[in-house]
Design a protein around this motif. Structure first.
Motif, PDB file in Angstrom:
ATOM      1  N   ALA A  83       6.441  52.340 126.399  1.00  0.00           N
ATOM      2  CA  ALA A  83       5.441  52.411 125.342  1.00  0.00           C
ATOM      3  C   ALA A  83       5.153  52.776 124.282  1.00  0.00           C
ATOM      4  O   ALA A  83       5.135  52.805 123.458  1.00  0.00           O
ATOM      5  CB  ALA A  83       3.819  51.844 125.585  1.00  0.00           C
ATOM      6  N   THR A  84       5.225  54.084 124.096  1.00  0.00           N
ATOM      7  CA  THR A  84       6.179  54.747 122.967  1.00  0.00           C
ATOM      8  C   THR A  84       6.961  54.399 122.146  1.00  0.00           C
ATOM      9  O   THR A  84       6.974  54.392 120.942  1.00  0.00           O
ATOM     10  CB  THR A  84       6.372  56.239 123.983  1.00  0.00           C
ATOM     11  N   GLY A  85       8.285  54.516 122.315  1.00  0.00           N
ATOM     12  CA  GLY A  85       9.653  53.449 121.975  1.00  0.00           C
ATOM     13  C   GLY A  85       8.778  52.327 121.777  1.00  0.00           C
ATOM     14  O   GLY A  85       9.659  52.131 120.232  1.00  0.00           O
ATOM     15  N   GLN A  86       8.051  51.278 121.727  1.00  0.00           N
ATOM     16  CA  GLN A  86       8.399  50.301 121.515  1.00  0.00           C
ATOM     17  C   GLN A  86       6.846  50.505 120.409  1.00  0.00           C
ATOM     18  O   GLN A  86       7.241  49.668 119.079  1.00  0.00           O
ATOM     19  CB  GLN A  86       7.093  49.294 122.948  1.00  0.00           C
ATOM     20  N   ILE A  87       5.760  51.826 119.881  1.00  0.00           N
ATOM     21  CA  ILE A  87       5.065  51.319 118.935  1.00  0.00           C
ATOM     22  C   ILE A  87       6.796  52.333 117.621  1.00  0.00           C
ATOM     23  O   ILE A  87       6.410  51.298 116.702  1.00  0.00           O
ATOM     24  CB  ILE A  87       4.485  52.699 118.753  1.00  0.00           C
ATOM     25  N   LEU A  92       9.482  50.537 112.832  1.00  0.00           N
ATOM     26  CA  LEU A  92      10.477  50.546 112.002  1.00  0.00           C
ATOM     27  C   LEU A  92      10.739  49.186 111.760  1.00  0.00           C
ATOM     28  O   LEU A  92      11.006  49.404 110.704  1.00  0.00           O
ATOM     29  CB  LEU A  92      11.822  51.199 113.347  1.00  0.00           C
ATOM     30  N   VAL A  93      10.968  48.045 112.554  1.00  0.00           N
ATOM     31  CA  VAL A  93      11.495  46.591 111.879  1.00  0.00           C
ATOM     32  C   VAL A  93      10.047  46.782 110.320  1.00  0.00           C
ATOM     33  O   VAL A  93      10.771  45.693 110.116  1.00  0.00           O
ATOM     34  CB  VAL A  93      10.641  45.760 113.085  1.00  0.00           C
ATOM     35  N   THR A  94       8.984  46.794 110.817  1.00  0.00           N
ATOM     36  CA  THR A  94       7.848  46.379 109.812  1.00  0.00           C
ATOM     37  C   THR A  94       8.199  47.642 108.626  1.00  0.00           C
ATOM     38  O   THR A  94       8.424  46.888 107.122  1.00  0.00           O
ATOM     39  CB  THR A  94       6.476  47.316 109.618  1.00  0.00           C
ATOM     40  N   PHE A 272       8.941  40.359 115.700  1.00  0.00           N
ATOM     41  CA  PHE A 272       9.490  39.012 115.071  1.00  0.00           C
ATOM     42  C   PHE A 272       7.926  39.249 113.774  1.00  0.00           C
ATOM     43  O   PHE A 272       7.718  39.193 112.897  1.00  0.00           O
ATOM     44  CB  PHE A 272       9.349  37.644 115.185  1.00  0.00           C
ATOM     45  N   GLY A 273       6.488  39.520 114.388  1.00  0.00           N
ATOM     46  CA  GLY A 273       5.337  39.916 114.285  1.00  0.00           C
ATOM     47  C   GLY A 273       5.422  40.980 113.403  1.00  0.00           C
ATOM     48  O   GLY A 273       5.014  41.050 112.292  1.00  0.00           O
ATOM     49  N   ALA A 274       6.311  40.931 113.493  1.00  0.00           N
ATOM     50  CA  ALA A 274       6.780  43.717 113.029  1.00  0.00           C
ATOM     51  C   ALA A 274       7.023  42.811 111.537  1.00  0.00           C
ATOM     52  O   ALA A 274       6.593  43.339 110.143  1.00  0.00           O
ATOM     53  CB  ALA A 274       6.958  44.270 113.800  1.00  0.00           C
ATOM     54  N   LEU A 295       4.626  57.626 106.424  1.00  0.00           N
ATOM     55  CA  LEU A 295       4.837  56.649 108.003  1.00  0.00           C
ATOM     56  C   LEU A 295       6.187  56.777 107.948  1.00  0.00           C
ATOM     57  O   LEU A 295       7.238  57.071 109.428  1.00  0.00           O
ATOM     58  CB  LEU A 295       3.947  55.523 107.857  1.00  0.00           C
ATOM     59  N   GLN A 296       6.923  55.770 107.079  1.00  0.00           N
ATOM     60  CA  GLN A 296       8.613  56.203 107.598  1.00  0.00           C
ATOM     61  C   GLN A 296       9.027  57.631 107.921  1.00  0.00           C
ATOM     62  O   GLN A 296       9.681  57.267 108.754  1.00  0.00           O
ATOM     63  CB  GLN A 296       9.342  55.741 105.632  1.00  0.00           C
TER      64      GLN A 296
END
Length: 438
Positions: A83-87, A92-94, A272-274, A295-296
């Motif tokens: 979950a931590t990695g997914q956030i 990152l993709v956003t 994809f949404g991100a 944030l970056q």
């Protein structure tokens, strides 16, 4: 009326193990990432190696008892790390989407589209064909879905790795550097679309009706992105008027997570949404890039390394001891490299670019890095990839990223720098510096 009992908090031991996991993975990823950059390699190589060292490839072989305590096979424990990695990867993709130069797409659109279409179509076709030929022991689920997934993994490129490589070699001002970035932007858009469709197929099965339903949802996403752009712009402008960068960061994170949740609910992929959220944020023209810097920094320095280290944890290099797996890996790598070079070269020649320019485009677009790692993680989560194929695809991501700098340096040395590129070099603040292709 009986009072509702509150949900119990996380167990003390589970919290302890989670904190030690994140802390040790981040520390090792940081050290190895810095070591990789000092050696002229992408930081992602060191970050993935951190997971490899702490995973079944090394730590479990050397100290199985300690490995079993720190990284137990308990799904609940491991899912905290996931979950931590997914956030981290969603943000990152956003951020990647928010840094896309859409004006570049408009200026060099037709040439970039030709290069991009050929650059993704050839390796995609080779990957699909290979997916139907691989041994059954390496295929999970329905073979058509597996073959399409392998094709997508071989067809994508990675904007972050390519952009960093071009900057390091001082090639960003060159026409080939600009064209490479532009073509890869199209590649990424097509890649996320295809990944969302294949993810839906992996969940519901290979059925024409469900595929049409997924395409319908994709159209809904695109229309929603256009309609909601004024709302996003208004939110970002309101946040920008508040003191500090905090409100802008909050708005961007909320948009990224809600967009990810929306596409996940549609049966598409959350990343994809991100990505769409990042593109919309960029397109609305209301984002101050400097406000996004905190944030970056946090995502690139903390969350993303944890994600890549977690990805490395699932690699099992001992699987390569099997001759079938090793030969498959070499075949997939050869097809991925040949397909990307051949596709990019074909697109370049159709656009009347020279021989060395075509090879340079192939070298740049061949770097898969971050994006392929994300796709591999998605495939593992969906049950499309087993440990062996997952390990192979991660290795392809690493090897192709390592190949890009030396080949780009060699090919661009054959391409003369134009007066237009000289002007762009001065605009980029690199006037008087020797570039890799000069």
């Amino acid at each position: 009326m009986l009072a509702v009992q509150p949900v119990s908090t996380i167990a003390a031991h589970q919290l302890l193990v989670f904190l030690l996991q994140v802390g040790s993975l981040l520390l090792l990823a940081f050290v190895l990432g810095r070591l990789a950059t000092r050696c002229g390699l992408p930081a992602i190589v060191g970050e993935l190696c951190a997971g490899v060292l702490m995973g079944p490839s090394v730590l479990e072989q050397v100290a199985p008892g300690f490995s079993g305590w720190l990284l137990p096979r308990d799904p609940g424990q491991f899912h905290l790390l996931d979950a931590t990695g997914q956030i981290g990867v969603l943000l990152l993709v956003t951020i990647t989407g928010a840094h896309m130069d859409l004006s570049l797409v408009r200026r060099r659109g037709s040439t970039a589209v030709r290069i991009s279409v050929a650059g993704i179509a050839v390796p995609l076709a080779l990957g699909v064909a290979l997916g139907f030929l691989l041994p059954t022991s390496l295929v999970l689920g329905e073979r058509p879905v597996f073959a399409l997934f392998l094709g997508i993994a071989m067809g994508v490129s990675a904007i972050p790795v390519i952009a960093k490589t071009l900057m390091d070699l001082r090639l960003l001002h060159r026409n080939i550097g600009q064209l490479t970035l532009c073509a890869v932007m199209f590649d990424d858009i097509v890649g996320w679309l295809l990944l969302s469709m294949v993810s839906a197929m992996a969940t519901t099965g290979f059925r024409a009706g469900d595929l049409a339903f997924s395409v319908g949802w994709l159209i809904v996403v695109v229309i929603s992105a256009v309609l909601l752009r004024p709302v996003v712009a208004a939110g970002l402008r309101t946040a920008a008027r508040a003191p500090g960068n905090g409100p802008t960061v909050t708005v961007v994170v909320v948009l990224a997570l809600l967009a990810s949740a929306a596409t996940q609910a549609m049966g598409l992929e959350a990343v994809f949404g991100a990505f769409v959220a990042g593109v919309v944020i960029r397109a609305c023209g209301a984002l101050d890039q400097e406000a996004l810097a905190p944030l970056q920094t946090f995502v690139v320095a903390v969350l993303a390394p944890v994600f890549f280290a977690t990805a490395g944890l699932r690699m099992d290099l001992t699987a390569l001891a099997d001759p079938v797996v090793l030969l498959t890996g070499l075949g997939v790598l050869a097809a991925a490299v040949f397909g990307k070079f051949a596709g990019a070269y074909l697109g370049a020649r159709l656009s009347r670019l020279g021989h060395w320019e075509g090879l340079a485009l192939g070298a740049g677009m061949n770097a898969r890095g971050v994006i392929e790692v994300i796709i591999a993680m998605v495939g593992l989560r969906l049950g499309v990839l087993g440990t062996e194929m997952y390990t192979i695809i991660i290795l392809v991501a690493i090897v192709t990223s390592l190949m890009a700098p030396p080949i780009l340096r060699a090919t661009m040395s054959k391409v003369e720098q134009t007066s237009e590129e000289d002007l762009r070099a001065r605009a980029f603040g690199i006037d008087g510096q020797r570039t890799a292709g000069a």
